[in-house]
Design a protein around this motif. Structure first.
Motif, PDB file in Angstrom:
ATOM      1  N   THR A   7     -92.960  17.824  30.523  1.00 37.74           N
ATOM      2  CA  THR A   7     -91.683  18.522  30.541  1.00 37.74           C
ATOM      3  C   THR A   7     -90.855  18.025  31.707  1.00 37.74           C
ATOM      4  OG1 THR A   7     -92.593  20.278  31.911  1.00 37.74           O
ATOM      5  CG2 THR A   7     -92.707  20.585  29.529  1.00 37.74           C
ATOM      6  N   GLU A   8     -89.551  18.203  31.601  1.00 36.23           N
ATOM      7  CA  GLU A   8     -88.677  17.875  32.724  1.00 36.23           C
ATOM      8  C   GLU A   8     -88.888  18.913  33.808  1.00 36.23           C
ATOM      9  OE1 GLU A   8     -86.562  15.388  33.258  1.00 36.23           O
ATOM     10  OE2 GLU A   8     -87.257  14.413  31.435  1.00 36.23           O
ATOM     11  N   PHE A   9     -88.946  18.463  35.054  1.00 36.28           N
ATOM     12  CA  PHE A   9     -89.180  19.372  36.173  1.00 36.28           C
ATOM     13  C   PHE A   9     -87.870  19.502  36.929  1.00 36.28           C
ATOM     14  CE2 PHE A   9     -91.818  20.818  39.849  1.00 36.28           C
ATOM     15  CZ  PHE A   9     -92.563  21.730  39.123  1.00 36.28           C
ATOM     16  N   PRO A  10     -87.487  20.704  37.351  1.00 35.64           N
ATOM     17  CA  PRO A  10     -86.157  20.906  37.943  1.00 35.64           C
ATOM     18  C   PRO A  10     -86.053  20.424  39.378  1.00 35.64           C
ATOM     19  CG  PRO A  10     -87.382  22.947  37.960  1.00 35.64           C
ATOM     20  CD  PRO A  10     -88.221  21.950  37.228  1.00 35.64           C
ATOM     21  N   PHE A  11     -86.737  19.334  39.730  1.00 29.18           N
ATOM     22  CA  PHE A  11     -86.632  18.764  41.063  1.00 29.18           C
ATOM     23  C   PHE A  11     -86.203  17.304  40.884  1.00 29.18           C
ATOM     24  CE2 PHE A  11     -90.303  21.781  41.902  1.00 29.18           C
ATOM     25  CZ  PHE A  11     -89.442  22.789  42.317  1.00 29.18           C
ATOM     26  N   SER A  12     -85.095  16.948  41.466  1.00 24.76           N
ATOM     27  CA  SER A  12     -84.561  15.609  41.229  1.00 24.76           C
ATOM     28  C   SER A  12     -84.909  14.599  42.304  1.00 24.76           C
ATOM     29  CB  SER A  12     -83.039  15.692  41.104  1.00 24.76           C
ATOM     30  OG  SER A  12     -82.494  16.268  42.284  1.00 24.76           O
ATOM     31  N   ASN A  13     -85.205  15.077  43.518  1.00 24.94           N
ATOM     32  CA  ASN A  13     -85.446  14.152  44.621  1.00 24.94           C
ATOM     33  C   ASN A  13     -86.905  13.757  44.684  1.00 24.94           C
ATOM     34  OD1 ASN A  13     -82.729  14.192  45.955  1.00 24.94           O
ATOM     35  ND2 ASN A  13     -83.185  16.380  45.966  1.00 24.94           N
ATOM     36  N   LEU A  14     -87.258  12.674  44.056  1.00 22.01           N
ATOM     37  CA  LEU A  14     -88.636  12.204  44.050  1.00 22.01           C
ATOM     38  C   LEU A  14     -88.735  10.951  44.907  1.00 22.01           C
ATOM     39  CD1 LEU A  14     -89.393  12.611  40.253  1.00 22.01           C
ATOM     40  CD2 LEU A  14     -89.940  14.176  42.100  1.00 22.01           C
ATOM     41  N   VAL A 230    -102.495  28.533  45.534  1.00 16.76           N
ATOM     42  CA  VAL A 230    -103.146  29.712  44.955  1.00 16.76           C
ATOM     43  C   VAL A 230    -103.672  29.401  43.560  1.00 16.76           C
ATOM     44  CG1 VAL A 230    -102.788  32.080  44.165  1.00 16.76           C
ATOM     45  CG2 VAL A 230    -101.846  31.336  46.366  1.00 16.76           C
ATOM     46  N   SER A 231    -102.893  28.658  42.797  1.00 16.90           N
ATOM     47  CA  SER A 231    -103.279  28.318  41.425  1.00 16.90           C
ATOM     48  C   SER A 231    -103.661  26.849  41.335  1.00 16.90           C
ATOM     49  CB  SER A 231    -102.125  28.613  40.461  1.00 16.90           C
ATOM     50  OG  SER A 231    -102.405  28.112  39.164  1.00 16.90           O
ATOM     51  N   SER A 232    -104.628  26.551  40.484  1.00 17.30           N
ATOM     52  CA  SER A 232    -105.032  25.161  40.258  1.00 17.30           C
ATOM     53  C   SER A 232    -104.258  24.528  39.097  1.00 17.30           C
ATOM     54  CB  SER A 232    -106.535  25.094  39.955  1.00 17.30           C
ATOM     55  OG  SER A 232    -106.848  25.884  38.811  1.00 17.30           O
ATOM     56  N   GLU A 233    -103.363  25.251  38.448  1.00 17.63           N
ATOM     57  CA  GLU A 233    -102.640  24.720  37.296  1.00 17.63           C
ATOM     58  C   GLU A 233    -101.511  23.794  37.728  1.00 17.63           C
ATOM     59  OE1 GLU A 233    -101.424  28.187  35.059  1.00 17.63           O
ATOM     60  OE2 GLU A 233    -103.157  27.951  33.735  1.00 17.63           O
ATOM     61  N   TYR A 234    -101.273  22.771  36.931  1.00 16.57           N
ATOM     62  CA  TYR A 234    -100.196  21.835  37.212  1.00 16.57           C
ATOM     63  C   TYR A 234     -99.639  21.303  35.901  1.00 16.57           C
ATOM     64  CZ  TYR A 234    -103.742  18.266  36.222  1.00 16.57           C
ATOM     65  OH  TYR A 234    -104.714  17.507  35.630  1.00 16.57           O
ATOM     66  N   ILE A 235     -98.489  20.651  36.004  1.00 16.57           N
ATOM     67  CA  ILE A 235     -97.914  19.968  34.853  1.00 16.57           C
ATOM     68  C   ILE A 235     -97.683  18.515  35.233  1.00 16.57           C
ATOM     69  CG2 ILE A 235     -96.797  22.012  33.889  1.00 16.57           C
ATOM     70  CD1 ILE A 235     -94.180  21.047  35.105  1.00 16.57           C
ATOM     71  N   LYS A 236     -97.517  17.648  34.234  1.00 15.53           N
ATOM     72  CA  LYS A 236     -97.200  16.243  34.480  1.00 15.53           C
ATOM     73  C   LYS A 236     -95.707  16.030  34.263  1.00 15.53           C
ATOM     74  CE  LYS A 236    -101.638  14.042  33.443  1.00 15.53           C
ATOM     75  NZ  LYS A 236    -102.330  13.052  32.583  1.00 15.53           N
ATOM     76  N   VAL A 237     -95.090  15.318  35.205  1.00 22.95           N
ATOM     77  CA  VAL A 237     -93.662  15.042  35.116  1.00 22.95           C
ATOM     78  C   VAL A 237     -93.449  13.538  35.267  1.00 22.95           C
ATOM     79  CG1 VAL A 237     -93.064  17.288  36.081  1.00 22.95           C
ATOM     80  CG2 VAL A 237     -93.311  15.335  37.605  1.00 22.95           C
ATOM     81  N   PRO A 238     -92.367  13.012  34.724  1.00 23.77           N
ATOM     82  CA  PRO A 238     -92.081  11.576  34.901  1.00 23.77           C
ATOM     83  C   PRO A 238     -91.867  11.256  36.374  1.00 23.77           C
ATOM     84  CG  PRO A 238     -90.741  12.519  33.154  1.00 23.77           C
ATOM     85  CD  PRO A 238     -91.385  13.674  33.857  1.00 23.77           C
ATOM     86  N   ASP A 239     -92.445  10.173  36.823  1.00 22.54           N
ATOM     87  CA  ASP A 239     -92.236   9.691  38.188  1.00 22.54           C
ATOM     88  C   ASP A 239     -91.183   8.595  38.121  1.00 22.54           C
ATOM     89  OD1 ASP A 239     -92.288   8.891  40.765  1.00 22.54           O
ATOM     90  OD2 ASP A 239     -94.405   8.321  40.826  1.00 22.54           O
ATOM     91  N   TYR A 240     -89.940   8.990  38.380  1.00 20.85           N
ATOM     92  CA  TYR A 240     -88.830   8.067  38.169  1.00 20.85           C
ATOM     93  C   TYR A 240     -88.867   6.884  39.131  1.00 20.85           C
ATOM     94  CZ  TYR A 240     -87.104  11.912  35.367  1.00 20.85           C
ATOM     95  OH  TYR A 240     -86.993  12.879  34.423  1.00 20.85           O
ATOM     96  N   PRO A 247     -93.748   4.844  29.752  1.00 27.02           N
ATOM     97  CA  PRO A 247     -94.271   6.204  29.576  1.00 27.02           C
ATOM     98  C   PRO A 247     -95.708   6.248  29.093  1.00 27.02           C
ATOM     99  CG  PRO A 247     -92.040   6.037  28.725  1.00 27.02           C
ATOM    100  CD  PRO A 247     -92.464   4.639  29.073  1.00 27.02           C
ATOM    101  N   LYS A 248     -96.188   5.154  28.468  1.00 29.80           N
ATOM    102  CA  LYS A 248     -97.582   5.138  28.024  1.00 29.80           C
ATOM    103  C   LYS A 248     -98.546   4.905  29.176  1.00 29.80           C
ATOM    104  CE  LYS A 248     -96.540   3.532  23.327  1.00 29.80           C
ATOM    105  NZ  LYS A 248     -96.777   2.465  22.323  1.00 29.80           N
ATOM    106  N   ASP A 249     -98.020   4.414  30.290  1.00 29.03           N
ATOM    107  CA  ASP A 249     -98.843   4.138  31.471  1.00 29.03           C
ATOM    108  C   ASP A 249     -99.010   5.432  32.265  1.00 29.03           C
ATOM    109  OD1 ASP A 249     -99.973   3.293  33.822  1.00 29.03           O
ATOM    110  OD2 ASP A 249     -98.757   1.484  33.967  1.00 29.03           O
ATOM    111  N   SER A 250    -100.246   5.774  32.601  1.00 32.36           N
ATOM    112  CA  SER A 250    -100.498   7.041  33.308  1.00 32.36           C
ATOM    113  C   SER A 250     -99.807   7.089  34.659  1.00 32.36           C
ATOM    114  CB  SER A 250    -102.011   7.253  33.492  1.00 32.36           C
ATOM    115  OG  SER A 250    -102.573   6.212  34.269  1.00 32.36           O
ATOM    116  N   SER A 251     -99.559   5.935  35.290  1.00 32.91           N
ATOM    117  CA  SER A 251     -98.901   5.922  36.593  1.00 32.91           C
ATOM    118  C   SER A 251     -97.414   6.263  36.486  1.00 32.91           C
ATOM    119  CB  SER A 251     -99.076   4.560  37.268  1.00 32.91           C
ATOM    120  OG  SER A 251     -98.448   3.546  36.509  1.00 32.91           O
ATOM    121  N   TYR A 252     -96.900   6.339  35.259  1.00 30.94           N
ATOM    122  CA  TYR A 252     -95.507   6.727  35.055  1.00 30.94           C
ATOM    123  C   TYR A 252     -95.316   8.219  35.347  1.00 30.94           C
ATOM    124  CZ  TYR A 252     -91.088   7.524  32.537  1.00 30.94           C
ATOM    125  OH  TYR A 252     -89.810   7.870  32.199  1.00 30.94           O
TER     126      TYR A 252
END
Length: 425
Positions: A7-14, A230-240, A247-252
């Motif tokens: 999903t898109e993550f609402p943080f733009s400064n990566l 506190v939580s161990s849950e995470y999501i994957k976001v594109p690393d621009y 996108p098929k590469d996990s490092s993306y």
């Protein structure tokens, strides 16, 4: 639990992907083998004073293992500790009849942390098993007292890890905690040391400073390993910043925590404010200059550590990666500018060798050419600039050399890095 849906993550400064690094540890002297002790302990409910453990013994009598209603088959066969005093165990064994060992979560200077099933409360817990060495046992008892005091003030359990129980088992102080997520350092490591978005750094910084403001104690060992999600849950976001990958590469992709909530752990070195505290505190990379120079320390040494933590979250790398004091001070001057003359004039006798003719003895006193190169390659503080310079300006306040000039937690929380964000919202 990993969610494969991206999903898109609402943080733009990566930030850029940093180079991977090996973790540098705390130097620990060799210690003798531990003695075998007795079992005693106490449930921590409504916080009360604790009974200190009985003196260790060279053998365990049968009656000492059956207090508190332990079953006769509740404990595994006795084993000697390893050469460093760590408790020896096997997965699936009992730790008293109440707890079943599920996995090993980590290991540190103090001992080990095991994930265990609490048969009584029907939940997973984290049990810190302290090395069977006198000084670590004593530190553990201090930590228990501090945690019980903190629990009186932190009614909601929002800022520091919650103690459930403690007991003394075979000469190992065992402290039972609520089970939390990974540490900030482990999250960075598993994420290939890719930086956190600036909005996430802001929320973590806010919680750390609020915790310090309310604590009324000096933690003395704040570092990413001692700050847990506190939580161990995470999501994957594109690393621009990994635009060369598909996108098929996990490092993306990179991981982002689903929640910014954190809790601080490891209160074994926590102390109350007293004048003339001159002994060495803090893990190397997060150690304030006044500690290295032997000038005494108090609350501001924790503020310095927070500044170092925030730089690491923004860049993925520890700000000062070194094992040696003179190189460490030289790194500070490279990043932050010259050390103040009035501090260099007051160094204690152990730090006099780092100063020559009123200034830091660098590069003349460098141990090697490699040491000089490692200092020269460090960027200035402005290289972690984000959010129109607000973060850099905050870091300059948190990382002031003179502890009397350093921002307090209350002052830092009023900084535009936090207030501008509130106005935008």
């Amino acid at each position: 639990m990993e969610m494969e849906r991206v999903t898109e993550f609402p943080f733009s400064n990566l930030d850029r992907r940093p180079r991977k690094r090996a973790r540098l540890g705390w130097d620990v002297p060799q210690v003798p083998k531990a003695q075998v002790g007795l079992f005693c302990g106490q449930e921590v409910g409504n916080v009360t004073s604790f009974a200190p453990p009985r003196a260790p013994s060279d053998h365990v009598t049968s009656s000492s293992l059956f207090v508190k209603g332990l079953a006769r088959n509740g404990s595994p066969p006795w084993r000697e500790d390893d050469k460093d005093g760590h408790y020896m165990f096997a997965l699936g064994e009992n730790l008293t009849s109440r707890y079943k060992i599920h996995s090993k979560m980590g290991e540190g200077t103090f001992g080990q942390v095991l994930e265990c099933w609490d048969r009584e409360r029907k939940e997973m817990v984290a049990i810190k098993i302290v090395r069977g060495i006198k000084k670590y046992r004593e530190a553990a008892m201090i930590e228990i007292e501090v945690l019980q005091q903190l629990a009186k003030h932190d009614k909601g359990g929002n800022r520091c890890v919650q103690i459930r129980n403690w007991f003394d088992y075979r000469n190992h102080i065992c402290i039972v905690f609520e089970k939390l997520g990974s540490s900030l350092y482990d999250f960075l490591r598993k994420n290939n040391y890719r930086s956190f978005p600036i909005d996430l750094v802001r929320e973590i910084a806010r919680q750390l400073l609020e915790f310090m403001h309310d604590l009324c104690m000096i933690h003395t060992d704040l570092k990413p390993e001692n700050v847990l999600l506190v939580s161990s849950e995470y999501i994957k976001v594109p690393d621009y910043k990994s635009s060369s990958h598909t996108p098929k590469d996990s490092s993306y992709f990179k991981r982002m925590p689903k929640s910014s909530a954190i809790k601080v752990i490891d209160f074994g070195s926590t102390t109350y404010e007293r004048p003339d505290q001159n002994y060495i505190v803090s893990t190397r990379h997060y150690r304030a200059p006044e500690v290295i120079l032997g000038l005494g320390w108090t609350y501001p040494c924790d503020i310095w550590s927070v500044g170092c933590i925030l730089v690491e979250l923004c860049t993925g790398e520890a700000l000062f990666q070194t094992h040696e004091n003179l190189e460490h001070l030289a790194m500070m001057e490279r990043v932050l500018g010259p050390l103040p003359q009035h501090m260099l004039k007051r160094v204690d006798r152990h730090a006099e060798k780092y100063v020559r003719r009123g200034r830091l003895d660098w590069p003349e006193g460098a141990a090697s050419r490699e040491s000089i190169k490692s200092v020269m390659k460090l960027p200035r503080l402005q290289h972690v600039d984000h959010s129109a310079g607000d973060l850099t300006h905050l870091l300059q306040g948190l990382l002031r050399y003179d502890p009397t000039d350093r921002l307090t937690a209350r002052e830092a929380l009023r900084h535009p890095f936090f207030t501008r964000d509130q106005l935008r919202r």
